[in-house]
Design a protein around this motif. Structure first.
Motif, PDB file in Angstrom:
ATOM      1  N   LEU A 187      -3.585   5.011   8.318  1.00 26.87           N
ATOM      2  CA  LEU A 187      -2.597   5.730   9.147  1.00 26.87           C
ATOM      3  C   LEU A 187      -1.708   4.742   9.898  1.00 26.87           C
ATOM      4  CD1 LEU A 187      -4.918   8.549  10.496  1.00 26.87           C
ATOM      5  CD2 LEU A 187      -2.911   8.901   9.077  1.00 26.87           C
ATOM      6  N   PHE A 238      -9.530   9.063  -0.450  1.00 23.10           N
ATOM      7  CA  PHE A 238     -10.430   9.587   0.589  1.00 23.10           C
ATOM      8  C   PHE A 238     -10.839  11.019   0.236  1.00 23.10           C
ATOM      9  CE2 PHE A 238      -8.254   6.156   2.606  1.00 23.10           C
ATOM     10  CZ  PHE A 238      -9.175   5.622   3.491  1.00 23.10           C
ATOM     11  N   ILE A 286       0.841  -1.206   0.000  1.00 22.52           N
ATOM     12  CA  ILE A 286       0.000   0.000   0.000  1.00 22.52           C
ATOM     13  C   ILE A 286       0.875   1.255   0.000  1.00 22.52           C
ATOM     14  CG2 ILE A 286      -1.552   1.353   1.474  1.00 22.52           C
ATOM     15  CD1 ILE A 286      -2.930  -1.305   2.166  1.00 22.52           C
ATOM     16  N   ASN A 338       0.646   3.113   7.519  1.00 25.72           N
ATOM     17  CA  ASN A 338       1.723   4.055   7.203  1.00 25.72           C
ATOM     18  C   ASN A 338       2.768   4.118   8.314  1.00 25.72           C
ATOM     19  OD1 ASN A 338       2.912   6.035   5.547  1.00 25.72           O
ATOM     20  ND2 ASN A 338       2.112   7.637   6.864  1.00 25.72           N
ATOM     21  N   LEU A 380      -8.782  14.281   7.747  1.00 25.83           N
ATOM     22  CA  LEU A 380      -8.341  13.956   6.384  1.00 25.83           C
ATOM     23  C   LEU A 380      -7.339  15.008   5.895  1.00 25.83           C
ATOM     24  CD1 LEU A 380      -8.689  12.047   4.033  1.00 25.83           C
ATOM     25  CD2 LEU A 380     -10.646  13.390   3.265  1.00 25.83           C
ATOM     26  N   PHE A 428       0.835   5.001   0.765  1.00 23.69           N
ATOM     27  CA  PHE A 428       0.021   5.934   1.547  1.00 23.69           C
ATOM     28  C   PHE A 428      -0.428   7.125   0.704  1.00 23.69           C
ATOM     29  CE2 PHE A 428      -0.396   9.618   4.384  1.00 23.69           C
ATOM     30  CZ  PHE A 428      -1.366   9.136   5.238  1.00 23.69           C
ATOM     31  N   GLU A 429       0.516   7.697  -0.037  1.00 21.26           N
ATOM     32  CA  GLU A 429       0.202   8.903  -0.814  1.00 21.26           C
ATOM     33  C   GLU A 429      -0.890   8.621  -1.851  1.00 21.26           C
ATOM     34  OE1 GLU A 429       1.379  11.747  -0.004  1.00 21.26           O
ATOM     35  OE2 GLU A 429       2.792  10.935   1.468  1.00 21.26           O
ATOM     36  N   ILE A 473      -4.330   7.802   0.097  1.00 17.53           N
ATOM     37  CA  ILE A 473      -5.005   8.941   0.745  1.00 17.53           C
ATOM     38  C   ILE A 473      -5.819   9.745  -0.270  1.00 17.53           C
ATOM     39  CG2 ILE A 473      -3.174  10.711   0.560  1.00 17.53           C
ATOM     40  CD1 ILE A 473      -5.014   9.980   3.791  1.00 17.53           C
ATOM     41  N   ALA A 493      -4.080  14.370   7.510  1.00 19.28           N
ATOM     42  CA  ALA A 493      -3.410  13.215   6.896  1.00 19.28           C
ATOM     43  C   ALA A 493      -2.796  13.615   5.559  1.00 19.28           C
ATOM     44  CB  ALA A 493      -4.408  12.086   6.706  1.00 19.28           C
ATOM     45  N   LYS A 494      -3.524  14.436   4.802  1.00 18.70           N
ATOM     46  CA  LYS A 494      -3.014  14.845   3.493  1.00 18.70           C
ATOM     47  C   LYS A 494      -1.836  15.810   3.618  1.00 18.70           C
ATOM     48  CE  LYS A 494      -7.008  13.838   0.679  1.00 18.70           C
ATOM     49  NZ  LYS A 494      -8.175  14.300  -0.044  1.00 18.70           N
ATOM     50  N   GLU A 536       0.478  13.027  10.373  1.00 18.41           N
ATOM     51  CA  GLU A 536      -0.178  11.769  10.721  1.00 18.41           C
ATOM     52  C   GLU A 536      -0.503  11.653  12.209  1.00 18.41           C
ATOM     53  OE1 GLU A 536       2.525  11.826   8.776  1.00 18.41           O
ATOM     54  OE2 GLU A 536       2.026  10.805   6.906  1.00 18.41           O
ATOM     55  N   ASN A 559       0.437  15.412   5.750  1.00 20.84           N
ATOM     56  CA  ASN A 559       1.477  14.605   6.401  1.00 20.84           C
ATOM     57  C   ASN A 559       1.588  14.845   7.906  1.00 20.84           C
ATOM     58  OD1 ASN A 559       2.218  13.316   4.041  1.00 20.84           O
ATOM     59  ND2 ASN A 559       3.568  15.000   3.465  1.00 20.84           N
TER      60      ASN A 559
END
Lengths: 50, 482
Positions: free
Chosen positions: B166, A11, A2, B169, B131, A4-5, A8, B134-135, B139, B137
Protein backbone atom coordinates in the motif's frame (compact mmCIF):
# COMPACT_ATOMS: atom_id res chain seq x y z
CA UNK A 1 8.82 -2.01 -10.92
CA UNK A 2 6.07 -3.33 -8.68
CA UNK A 3 2.63 -3.33 -10.25
CA UNK A 4 0.06 -2.90 -7.50
CA UNK A 5 -2.76 -4.56 -9.42
CA UNK A 6 -0.63 -7.61 -10.15
CA UNK A 7 0.85 -7.80 -6.67
CA UNK A 8 -2.50 -7.53 -4.87
CA UNK A 9 -3.59 -10.68 -6.71
CA UNK A 10 -0.92 -12.58 -4.76
CA UNK A 11 -2.72 -11.82 -1.50
CA UNK A 12 -5.52 -14.14 -0.48
CA UNK A 13 -7.96 -13.91 2.43
CA UNK A 14 -6.77 -15.64 5.59
CA UNK A 15 -8.69 -18.62 6.87
CA UNK A 16 -10.89 -17.69 9.81
CA UNK A 17 -11.12 -19.86 12.91
CA UNK A 18 -14.61 -21.04 11.88
CA UNK A 19 -13.06 -22.44 8.70
CA UNK A 20 -10.44 -24.50 10.55
CA UNK A 21 -12.61 -27.61 10.45
CA UNK A 22 -12.80 -27.52 6.65
CA UNK A 23 -9.07 -26.88 6.42
CA UNK A 24 -8.41 -29.97 8.54
CA UNK A 25 -10.84 -32.19 6.62
CA UNK A 26 -9.51 -31.03 3.25
CA UNK A 27 -5.90 -31.65 4.23
CA UNK A 28 -4.34 -34.24 1.95
CA UNK A 29 -2.57 -36.57 4.34
CA UNK A 30 -1.12 -38.91 1.75
CA UNK A 31 2.63 -39.17 2.31
CA UNK A 32 5.50 -40.88 0.51
CA UNK A 33 5.19 -43.92 2.77
CA UNK A 34 1.55 -44.36 1.72
CA UNK A 35 2.55 -44.09 -1.94
CA UNK A 36 5.37 -46.57 -1.48
CA UNK A 37 3.11 -49.07 0.29
CA UNK A 38 0.47 -48.70 -2.43
CA UNK A 39 3.05 -49.27 -5.14
CA UNK A 40 4.46 -52.32 -3.40
CA UNK A 41 0.97 -53.73 -2.93
CA UNK A 42 0.21 -53.17 -6.61
CA UNK A 43 3.43 -54.96 -7.52
CA UNK A 44 2.57 -57.87 -5.23
CA UNK A 45 -0.91 -58.13 -6.79
CA UNK A 46 0.57 -58.21 -10.26
CA UNK A 47 3.00 -60.96 -9.18
CA UNK A 48 0.14 -62.97 -7.73
CA UNK A 49 -1.85 -62.64 -10.96
CA UNK A 50 1.06 -63.89 -12.99
CA UNK B 1 12.28 -46.72 13.45
CA UNK B 2 9.63 -49.39 13.15
CA UNK B 3 8.61 -51.71 10.32
CA UNK B 4 5.62 -50.36 8.43
CA UNK B 5 4.18 -53.89 8.14
CA UNK B 6 4.67 -55.58 11.50
CA UNK B 7 5.67 -52.56 13.63
CA UNK B 8 8.81 -54.37 14.85
CA UNK B 9 11.87 -52.26 15.68
CA UNK B 10 14.14 -52.14 12.66
CA UNK B 11 17.84 -52.86 12.86
CA UNK B 12 20.56 -51.44 10.63
CA UNK B 13 19.72 -54.12 8.03
CA UNK B 14 17.70 -53.28 4.92
CA UNK B 15 15.03 -55.82 5.88
CA UNK B 16 12.84 -56.39 8.86
CA UNK B 17 14.22 -59.01 11.25
CA UNK B 18 10.72 -60.10 12.19
CA UNK B 19 8.69 -60.21 8.96
CA UNK B 20 11.52 -60.00 6.43
CA UNK B 21 10.03 -57.05 4.50
CA UNK B 22 12.43 -55.02 2.40
CA UNK B 23 12.62 -51.67 4.19
CA UNK B 24 15.41 -50.04 2.21
CA UNK B 25 13.20 -47.47 0.45
CA UNK B 26 11.07 -47.01 3.55
CA UNK B 27 14.14 -46.20 5.62
CA UNK B 28 15.28 -43.70 2.99
CA UNK B 29 11.90 -41.97 3.07
CA UNK B 30 11.89 -41.76 6.86
CA UNK B 31 15.49 -40.44 6.88
CA UNK B 32 14.58 -37.84 4.25
CA UNK B 33 11.70 -36.75 6.42
CA UNK B 34 14.05 -36.43 9.40
CA UNK B 35 16.63 -34.56 7.31
CA UNK B 36 14.00 -32.05 6.20
CA UNK B 37 12.84 -31.69 9.80
CA UNK B 38 16.42 -30.89 10.88
CA UNK B 39 16.73 -28.34 8.08
CA UNK B 40 13.42 -26.83 9.08
CA UNK B 41 14.50 -26.63 12.70
CA UNK B 42 17.77 -24.91 11.75
CA UNK B 43 15.95 -22.39 9.58
CA UNK B 44 13.32 -21.73 12.23
CA UNK B 45 16.11 -21.02 14.73
CA UNK B 46 17.57 -18.40 12.40
CA UNK B 47 14.10 -16.88 11.83
CA UNK B 48 13.95 -18.04 8.26
CA UNK B 49 10.31 -18.98 8.79
CA UNK B 50 9.33 -19.35 5.13
CA UNK B 51 12.32 -21.64 4.53
CA UNK B 52 11.53 -23.57 7.69
CA UNK B 53 7.88 -23.98 6.70
CA UNK B 54 8.92 -25.23 3.27
CA UNK B 55 11.29 -27.86 4.76
CA UNK B 56 8.76 -28.94 7.36
CA UNK B 57 6.00 -29.32 4.78
CA UNK B 58 8.36 -31.54 2.79
CA UNK B 59 9.22 -33.47 5.92
CA UNK B 60 5.59 -34.36 6.64
CA UNK B 61 4.99 -35.06 2.96
CA UNK B 62 7.63 -37.76 3.29
CA UNK B 63 6.29 -39.03 6.58
CA UNK B 64 2.98 -37.76 7.90
CA UNK B 65 3.72 -39.39 11.26
CA UNK B 66 6.69 -37.10 11.84
CA UNK B 67 4.97 -35.39 14.74
CA UNK B 68 7.93 -33.17 15.61
CA UNK B 69 7.96 -31.74 12.09
CA UNK B 70 4.21 -31.18 12.09
CA UNK B 71 4.21 -29.55 15.52
CA UNK B 72 7.11 -27.29 14.56
CA UNK B 73 5.31 -26.42 11.32
CA UNK B 74 2.35 -25.39 13.47
CA UNK B 75 4.59 -23.21 15.59
CA UNK B 76 6.15 -21.62 12.52
CA UNK B 77 2.70 -20.89 11.09
CA UNK B 78 1.63 -19.41 14.42
CA UNK B 79 4.68 -17.16 14.44
CA UNK B 80 3.91 -16.07 10.89
CA UNK B 81 0.40 -15.11 11.97
CA UNK B 82 -1.27 -18.06 10.21
CA UNK B 83 -3.23 -19.17 13.24
CA UNK B 84 -5.75 -21.37 11.48
CA UNK B 85 -3.02 -23.22 9.59
CA UNK B 86 -1.18 -23.68 12.91
CA UNK B 87 -4.28 -25.02 14.65
CA UNK B 88 -4.93 -27.38 11.74
CA UNK B 89 -1.43 -28.86 11.95
CA UNK B 90 -1.70 -29.35 15.70
CA UNK B 91 -5.13 -30.96 15.45
CA UNK B 92 -3.89 -33.37 12.75
CA UNK B 93 -0.76 -34.05 14.77
CA UNK B 94 -2.82 -34.90 17.86
CA UNK B 95 -5.06 -37.07 15.76
CA UNK B 96 -2.15 -39.05 14.37
CA UNK B 97 -0.44 -39.33 17.75
CA UNK B 98 -2.89 -38.85 20.63
CA UNK B 99 -0.40 -39.76 23.37
CA UNK B 100 2.67 -37.82 24.51
CA UNK B 101 2.21 -35.07 21.99
CA UNK B 102 3.14 -31.44 22.69
CA UNK B 103 0.46 -30.33 20.21
CA UNK B 104 -1.96 -31.15 23.02
CA UNK B 105 -0.28 -28.49 25.17
CA UNK B 106 -0.36 -25.92 22.35
CA UNK B 107 -4.03 -26.53 21.63
CA UNK B 108 -4.84 -26.47 25.32
CA UNK B 109 -3.10 -23.08 25.65
CA UNK B 110 -5.03 -21.69 22.71
CA UNK B 111 -8.34 -23.03 24.01
CA UNK B 112 -7.73 -21.75 27.49
CA UNK B 113 -7.15 -18.20 26.25
CA UNK B 114 -10.45 -17.97 24.40
CA UNK B 115 -10.46 -14.15 24.57
CA UNK B 116 -7.11 -13.97 22.82
CA UNK B 117 -8.28 -16.46 20.19
CA UNK B 118 -11.34 -14.32 19.66
CA UNK B 119 -9.16 -11.24 19.21
CA UNK B 120 -7.00 -13.15 16.71
CA UNK B 121 -10.07 -14.25 14.80
CA UNK B 122 -11.42 -10.69 14.74
CA UNK B 123 -8.00 -9.56 13.51
CA UNK B 124 -8.07 -12.15 10.70
CA UNK B 125 -11.52 -10.91 9.70
CA UNK B 126 -10.22 -7.34 9.70
CA UNK B 127 -7.25 -8.40 7.59
CA UNK B 128 -9.63 -9.96 5.07
CA UNK B 129 -11.68 -6.77 5.10
CA UNK B 130 -8.51 -4.74 4.54
CA UNK B 131 -7.58 -6.94 1.60
CA UNK B 132 -11.05 -6.40 0.15
CA UNK B 133 -10.62 -2.63 0.56
CA UNK B 134 -7.25 -2.79 -1.18
CA UNK B 135 -8.69 -4.83 -4.04
CA UNK B 136 -11.54 -2.33 -4.40
CA UNK B 137 -8.97 0.48 -4.71
CA UNK B 138 -9.95 1.96 -1.31
CA UNK B 139 -6.29 2.26 -0.34
CA UNK B 140 -6.85 4.91 2.34
CA UNK B 141 -9.35 2.73 4.18
CA UNK B 142 -7.12 -0.29 3.71
CA UNK B 143 -4.17 1.60 5.16
CA UNK B 144 -6.03 2.69 8.28
CA UNK B 145 -7.48 -0.77 8.86
CA UNK B 146 -4.14 -2.48 8.20
CA UNK B 147 -2.39 -0.35 10.82
CA UNK B 148 -5.08 -1.34 13.30
CA UNK B 149 -4.67 -5.01 12.41
CA UNK B 150 -0.92 -4.90 12.85
CA UNK B 151 -1.28 -3.05 16.13
CA UNK B 152 -3.38 -5.94 17.40
CA UNK B 153 -1.38 -8.68 15.77
CA UNK B 154 2.16 -7.54 14.93
CA UNK B 155 3.28 -10.99 13.73
CA UNK B 156 1.01 -11.11 10.70
CA UNK B 157 3.65 -11.20 7.98
CA UNK B 158 1.26 -10.85 5.10
CA UNK B 159 -0.22 -7.87 6.92
CA UNK B 160 3.16 -6.14 6.89
CA UNK B 161 3.59 -7.12 3.25
CA UNK B 162 0.21 -5.70 2.33
CA UNK B 163 1.00 -2.51 4.25
CA UNK B 164 4.28 -2.29 2.34
CA UNK B 165 2.47 -2.72 -0.95
CA UNK B 166 0.00 0.00 0.00
CA UNK B 167 2.84 2.38 0.87
CA UNK B 168 4.65 1.51 -2.39
CA UNK B 169 1.46 2.21 -4.27
CA UNK B 170 1.23 5.59 -2.55
CA UNK B 171 4.89 6.28 -3.39
CA UNK B 172 5.87 6.45 0.30
CA UNK B 173 8.96 4.25 0.02
CA UNK B 174 10.43 5.21 3.39
CA UNK B 175 7.37 3.95 5.23
CA UNK B 176 7.27 0.94 2.92
CA UNK B 177 10.85 0.16 3.97
CA UNK B 178 9.92 0.37 7.64
CA UNK B 179 6.95 -1.93 7.09
CA UNK B 180 8.89 -4.52 5.14
CA UNK B 181 11.71 -4.34 7.70
CA UNK B 182 9.24 -5.47 10.32
CA UNK B 183 8.15 -8.35 8.09
CA UNK B 184 11.78 -9.33 7.59
CA UNK B 185 12.37 -9.23 11.32
CA UNK B 186 9.75 -11.93 11.74
CA UNK B 187 10.69 -13.93 8.65
CA UNK B 188 14.07 -12.96 7.29
CA UNK B 189 13.99 -14.89 4.02
CA UNK B 190 10.40 -14.49 2.95
CA UNK B 191 10.60 -14.30 -0.87
CA UNK B 192 7.85 -11.69 -1.22
CA UNK B 193 9.32 -9.53 1.55
CA UNK B 194 12.74 -9.78 -0.09
CA UNK B 195 11.27 -8.84 -3.46
CA UNK B 196 9.59 -5.76 -2.01
CA UNK B 197 12.70 -4.81 -0.05
CA UNK B 198 14.77 -5.11 -3.22
CA UNK B 199 12.33 -2.91 -5.11
CA UNK B 200 12.28 -0.31 -2.35
CA UNK B 201 16.08 -0.42 -2.20
CA UNK B 202 16.32 0.36 -5.90
CA UNK B 203 13.91 3.28 -5.66
CA UNK B 204 15.49 4.78 -2.55
CA UNK B 205 18.99 4.39 -4.00
CA UNK B 206 17.91 6.13 -7.15
CA UNK B 207 16.59 8.92 -4.90
CA UNK B 208 19.99 9.06 -3.18
CA UNK B 209 18.84 7.79 0.22
CA UNK B 210 20.73 5.24 2.27
CA UNK B 211 18.82 2.18 3.26
CA UNK B 212 21.48 0.31 5.14
CA UNK B 213 20.90 1.85 8.54
CA UNK B 214 17.73 0.84 10.23
CA UNK B 215 16.65 3.49 12.64
CA UNK B 216 13.57 1.58 13.70
CA UNK B 217 14.97 -1.78 14.68
CA UNK B 218 18.10 -3.17 16.18
CA UNK B 219 19.04 -5.04 13.00
CA UNK B 220 20.74 -4.06 9.80
CA UNK B 221 19.97 -4.61 6.16
CA UNK B 222 22.89 -6.05 4.28
CA UNK B 223 23.08 -6.83 0.59
CA UNK B 224 22.97 -10.59 0.23
CA UNK B 225 23.62 -11.91 -3.28
CA UNK B 226 22.11 -8.78 -4.70
CA UNK B 227 19.14 -8.97 -2.34
CA UNK B 228 18.43 -7.05 0.78
CA UNK B 229 18.52 -9.36 3.76
CA UNK B 230 17.84 -8.53 7.35
CA UNK B 231 20.33 -9.62 9.99
CA UNK B 232 19.47 -9.13 13.61
CA UNK B 233 22.23 -7.75 15.76
CA UNK B 234 22.69 -9.27 19.23
CA UNK B 235 21.51 -7.11 22.09
CA UNK B 236 24.95 -6.79 23.74
CA UNK B 237 26.58 -5.81 20.46
CA UNK B 238 23.99 -3.17 19.89
CA UNK B 239 24.31 -1.70 23.34
CA UNK B 240 28.08 -1.78 23.02
CA UNK B 241 27.97 0.12 19.78
CA UNK B 242 25.68 2.65 21.37
CA UNK B 243 28.01 2.93 24.29
CA UNK B 244 30.83 3.47 21.82
CA UNK B 245 28.95 6.35 20.35
CA UNK B 246 29.18 8.27 23.61
CA UNK B 247 32.68 9.59 23.87
CA UNK B 248 33.83 10.87 27.20
CA UNK B 249 36.32 13.66 26.99
CA UNK B 250 38.83 13.57 29.84
CA UNK B 251 38.61 16.64 31.92
CA UNK B 252 41.68 18.31 33.28
CA UNK B 253 41.61 19.07 36.90
CA UNK B 254 43.37 22.10 38.08
CA UNK B 255 44.13 22.71 41.73
CA UNK B 256 41.85 25.44 42.74
CA UNK B 257 43.14 28.46 44.43
CA UNK B 258 42.23 29.13 47.93
CA UNK B 259 39.74 31.61 46.62
CA UNK B 260 36.29 30.54 47.92
CA UNK B 261 34.57 32.15 44.90
CA UNK B 262 36.15 29.61 42.57
CA UNK B 263 34.95 26.78 44.75
CA UNK B 264 31.37 28.05 44.62
CA UNK B 265 31.64 28.60 40.86
CA UNK B 266 32.88 25.03 40.46
CA UNK B 267 29.99 23.70 42.52
CA UNK B 268 27.52 25.67 40.39
CA UNK B 269 29.16 24.37 37.19
CA UNK B 270 29.04 20.85 38.66
CA UNK B 271 25.33 21.19 39.40
CA UNK B 272 24.74 22.59 35.93
CA UNK B 273 26.56 19.65 34.35
CA UNK B 274 24.56 17.30 36.55
CA UNK B 275 21.32 18.90 35.47
CA UNK B 276 22.44 18.83 31.83
CA UNK B 277 23.37 15.14 32.09
CA UNK B 278 20.01 14.38 33.64
CA UNK B 279 18.31 16.39 30.92
CA UNK B 280 20.18 14.86 28.00
CA UNK B 281 20.87 11.29 29.14
CA UNK B 282 18.45 10.15 31.81
CA UNK B 283 15.34 12.04 30.80
CA UNK B 284 15.22 10.74 27.21
CA UNK B 285 15.54 7.19 28.54
CA UNK B 286 12.76 7.83 31.01
CA UNK B 287 10.62 9.37 28.29
CA UNK B 288 11.37 6.46 25.97
CA UNK B 289 10.42 4.09 28.77
CA UNK B 290 7.20 5.99 29.32
CA UNK B 291 6.55 5.96 25.60
CA UNK B 292 7.03 2.17 25.54
CA UNK B 293 4.69 1.81 28.51
CA UNK B 294 2.10 3.98 26.78
CA UNK B 295 2.39 1.92 23.61
CA UNK B 296 1.97 -1.28 25.59
CA UNK B 297 -1.05 0.21 27.32
CA UNK B 298 -2.50 1.33 23.98
CA UNK B 299 -2.00 -2.20 22.66
CA UNK B 300 -3.73 -3.64 25.70
CA UNK B 301 -6.57 -1.16 25.34
CA UNK B 302 -6.86 -1.97 21.64
CA UNK B 303 -7.13 -5.66 22.47
CA UNK B 304 -9.73 -4.81 25.12
CA UNK B 305 -11.62 -2.59 22.65
CA UNK B 306 -11.56 -5.37 20.10
CA UNK B 307 -12.84 -7.87 22.59
CA UNK B 308 -15.58 -5.41 23.62
CA UNK B 309 -16.40 -4.82 19.95
CA UNK B 310 -16.84 -8.52 19.48
CA UNK B 311 -19.09 -8.64 22.57
CA UNK B 312 -21.07 -5.71 21.16
CA UNK B 313 -21.40 -7.52 17.83
CA UNK B 314 -22.66 -10.63 19.64
CA UNK B 315 -25.12 -8.55 21.65
CA UNK B 316 -26.31 -6.81 18.52
CA UNK B 317 -26.87 -10.19 16.90
CA UNK B 318 -28.87 -11.23 19.99
CA UNK B 319 -30.89 -8.01 19.73
CA UNK B 320 -31.63 -8.72 16.07
CA UNK B 321 -32.73 -12.26 16.95
CA UNK B 322 -34.90 -11.01 19.80
CA UNK B 323 -36.40 -8.36 17.54
CA UNK B 324 -37.30 -11.00 14.98
CA UNK B 325 -38.90 -13.13 17.75
CA UNK B 326 -40.77 -10.02 18.96
CA UNK B 327 -42.01 -9.30 15.44
CA UNK B 328 -43.25 -12.88 15.08
CA UNK B 329 -45.07 -12.67 18.41
CA UNK B 330 -46.49 -9.30 17.41
CA UNK B 331 -47.74 -10.82 14.16
CA UNK B 332 -49.30 -13.71 16.11
CA UNK B 333 -50.89 -11.25 18.51
CA UNK B 334 -52.26 -9.20 15.62
CA UNK B 335 -53.75 -12.29 14.00
CA UNK B 336 -55.28 -13.34 17.36
CA UNK B 337 -56.66 -9.81 17.80
CA UNK B 338 -58.12 -9.97 14.28
CA UNK B 339 -59.74 -13.29 15.10
CA UNK B 340 -61.16 -11.77 18.27
CA UNK B 341 -62.49 -8.83 16.25
CA UNK B 342 -64.19 -11.22 13.83
CA UNK B 343 -65.71 -13.14 16.74
CA UNK B 344 -66.97 -9.82 18.20
CA UNK B 345 -68.53 -8.87 14.85
CA UNK B 346 -70.35 -12.21 14.66
CA UNK B 347 -71.53 -11.80 18.25
CA UNK B 348 -72.88 -8.36 17.32
CA UNK B 349 -74.86 -9.84 14.43
CA UNK B 350 -76.26 -12.58 16.67
CA UNK B 351 -77.30 -9.99 19.27
CA UNK B 352 -79.01 -7.95 16.53
CA UNK B 353 -80.88 -11.04 15.30
CA UNK B 354 -81.88 -11.81 18.89
CA UNK B 355 -83.31 -8.26 19.29
CA UNK B 356 -85.17 -8.61 15.98
CA UNK B 357 -86.64 -11.97 17.00
CA UNK B 358 -87.77 -10.51 20.35
CA UNK B 359 -89.50 -7.74 18.33
CA UNK B 360 -87.30 -5.06 19.82
CA UNK B 361 -87.03 -3.48 16.40
CA UNK B 362 -85.88 -0.04 17.44
CA UNK B 363 -83.15 -1.55 19.65
CA UNK B 364 -82.22 -3.86 16.76
CA UNK B 365 -82.12 -0.83 14.41
CA UNK B 366 -79.73 1.03 16.78
CA UNK B 367 -77.67 -2.13 17.24
CA UNK B 368 -77.21 -2.75 13.51
CA UNK B 369 -76.19 0.87 13.02
CA UNK B 370 -73.17 0.20 15.24
CA UNK B 371 -71.91 -2.74 13.19
CA UNK B 372 -69.19 -1.65 10.76
CA UNK B 373 -70.12 -3.88 7.85
CA UNK B 374 -67.22 -2.44 5.77
CA UNK B 375 -64.71 -4.39 7.88
CA UNK B 376 -66.44 -7.73 7.22
CA UNK B 377 -65.30 -9.77 4.25
CA UNK B 378 -67.38 -12.92 4.82
CA UNK B 379 -70.09 -13.00 2.11
CA UNK B 380 -72.52 -15.18 4.12
CA UNK B 381 -72.29 -12.74 7.01
CA UNK B 382 -72.99 -9.80 4.69
CA UNK B 383 -75.99 -11.59 3.10
CA UNK B 384 -77.52 -12.44 6.51
CA UNK B 385 -76.85 -8.93 7.77
CA UNK B 386 -78.42 -7.26 4.71
CA UNK B 387 -81.51 -9.49 4.84
CA UNK B 388 -82.19 -8.94 8.52
CA UNK B 389 -81.45 -5.22 8.37
CA UNK B 390 -83.78 -4.80 5.38
CA UNK B 391 -86.64 -6.56 7.17
CA UNK B 392 -86.05 -4.67 10.40
CA UNK B 393 -85.82 -1.33 8.54
CA UNK B 394 -89.25 -1.86 6.96
CA UNK B 395 -90.76 -2.45 10.38
CA UNK B 396 -88.91 0.48 11.99
CA UNK B 397 -89.89 2.73 9.06
CA UNK B 398 -93.55 1.84 9.64
CA UNK B 399 -93.13 2.63 13.35
CA UNK B 400 -91.62 6.05 12.59
CA UNK B 401 -94.35 6.72 10.02
CA UNK B 402 -97.13 5.81 12.47
CA UNK B 403 -95.60 8.00 15.14
CA UNK B 404 -95.14 10.94 12.75
CA UNK B 405 -98.57 10.65 11.11
CA UNK B 406 -100.77 9.83 14.13
CA UNK B 407 -99.12 11.93 16.80
CA UNK B 408 -97.92 14.94 14.88
CA UNK B 409 -99.34 15.21 11.34
CA UNK B 410 -102.95 14.77 12.46
CA UNK B 411 -102.43 17.30 15.25
CA UNK B 412 -100.96 19.86 12.82
CA UNK B 413 -97.30 19.68 14.01
CA UNK B 414 -95.91 19.34 10.46
CA UNK B 415 -92.36 20.10 11.41
CA UNK B 416 -92.14 17.10 13.80
CA UNK B 417 -94.21 14.90 11.52
CA UNK B 418 -91.78 15.76 8.64
CA UNK B 419 -88.83 14.69 10.82
CA UNK B 420 -90.43 11.34 11.73
CA UNK B 421 -91.73 10.57 8.24
CA UNK B 422 -88.33 11.56 6.78
CA UNK B 423 -86.74 8.75 8.84
CA UNK B 424 -89.46 6.36 7.69
CA UNK B 425 -88.85 7.46 4.08
CA UNK B 426 -85.07 7.00 4.42
CA UNK B 427 -85.58 3.48 5.77
CA UNK B 428 -88.20 2.49 3.23
CA UNK B 429 -88.43 4.86 0.27
CA UNK B 430 -90.73 2.56 -1.74
CA UNK B 431 -93.72 2.95 0.56
CA UNK B 432 -96.43 5.19 -1.00
CA UNK B 433 -97.58 6.88 2.22
CA UNK B 434 -94.03 7.65 3.38
CA UNK B 435 -93.51 9.61 0.15
CA UNK B 436 -96.90 11.23 0.08
CA UNK B 437 -97.10 12.35 3.72
CA UNK B 438 -93.54 13.56 3.75
CA UNK B 439 -94.52 15.71 0.74
CA UNK B 440 -97.64 16.85 2.53
CA UNK B 441 -95.80 17.70 5.78
CA UNK B 442 -93.26 19.75 3.84
CA UNK B 443 -95.99 21.36 1.72
CA UNK B 444 -98.06 22.28 4.74
CA UNK B 445 -95.11 23.88 6.49
CA UNK B 446 -95.46 26.54 3.80
CA UNK B 447 -91.77 27.31 3.66
CA UNK B 448 -90.27 28.17 0.24
CA UNK B 449 -87.16 26.18 1.05
CA UNK B 450 -89.13 22.90 1.22
CA UNK B 451 -91.24 23.47 -1.93
CA UNK B 452 -88.84 21.82 -4.44
CA UNK B 453 -88.58 18.74 -2.24
CA UNK B 454 -92.35 18.56 -1.84
CA UNK B 455 -92.80 18.86 -5.63
CA UNK B 456 -90.26 16.13 -6.22
CA UNK B 457 -92.04 13.81 -3.79
CA UNK B 458 -95.51 14.50 -5.29
CA UNK B 459 -94.08 13.69 -8.72
CA UNK B 460 -92.63 10.46 -7.34
CA UNK B 461 -96.05 9.39 -6.03
CA UNK B 462 -97.62 10.18 -9.44
CA UNK B 463 -94.93 8.21 -11.26
CA UNK B 464 -94.77 5.21 -8.94
CA UNK B 465 -98.46 4.79 -8.16
CA UNK B 466 -100.25 6.29 -11.21
CA UNK B 467 -103.74 4.80 -10.92
CA UNK B 468 -104.37 5.51 -7.26
CA UNK B 469 -106.37 8.16 -5.48
CA UNK B 470 -103.15 9.20 -3.68
CA UNK B 471 -101.64 10.00 -7.10
CA UNK B 472 -104.71 12.11 -7.96
CA UNK B 473 -104.30 14.08 -4.71
CA UNK B 474 -100.63 14.46 -5.42
CA UNK B 475 -101.41 15.83 -8.89
CA UNK B 476 -103.79 18.34 -7.36
CA UNK B 477 -101.30 19.55 -4.73
CA UNK B 478 -98.49 19.68 -7.26
CA UNK B 479 -100.69 21.85 -9.46
CA UNK B 480 -101.38 24.16 -6.48
CA UNK B 481 -97.68 24.50 -5.80
CA UNK B 482 -96.96 25.43 -9.42
Amino acid sequence: MINFEEEIKKFHPSLEVEEAEDAIYNNDLTDMVDIMIAMLREEEDEDDNE
Amino acid sequence: MRCYKCNATLSEQDYCNKCGTDVKIYKKIIRSSEAYYNMGLERAKTRDLSGAADCLRRSIKYNKHNTNARNLLGLVYFEMGEVVAALSEWVISLNLQPEKNIADVYLDKVHRDAAKLDVINQTIKKYNQTLAYAKQNSEDLALIQMKKVLNLYPNLIKGHQLLTLLYINMGDYERALKAITKALKIDRNNPLSLQYAEEIKKVLESNGKSIYSDKMGKGKHIPDNGKLAYVSVPEHEDSRSRADDVSITPTHYKESSSNGGWAILNIIIGIAIGVALTWFLILPNKLAQKDEDSKAKINELNIMIDSKSSTITNLQESITELESVRDKLQANLTSVEKENEIIAVYNNLLEGIDLYMSEKHLAAYEHFKNIDIETVTDETYIAVYNAIVEKNNIIVAAMYYDEGYNNYYLSGDYETSAQYIQIAYDLNPEEKYHIYYLARSLDRLNVDEYVPKAKELYQKVIDMFPDTSTADYAKQYLKNLK
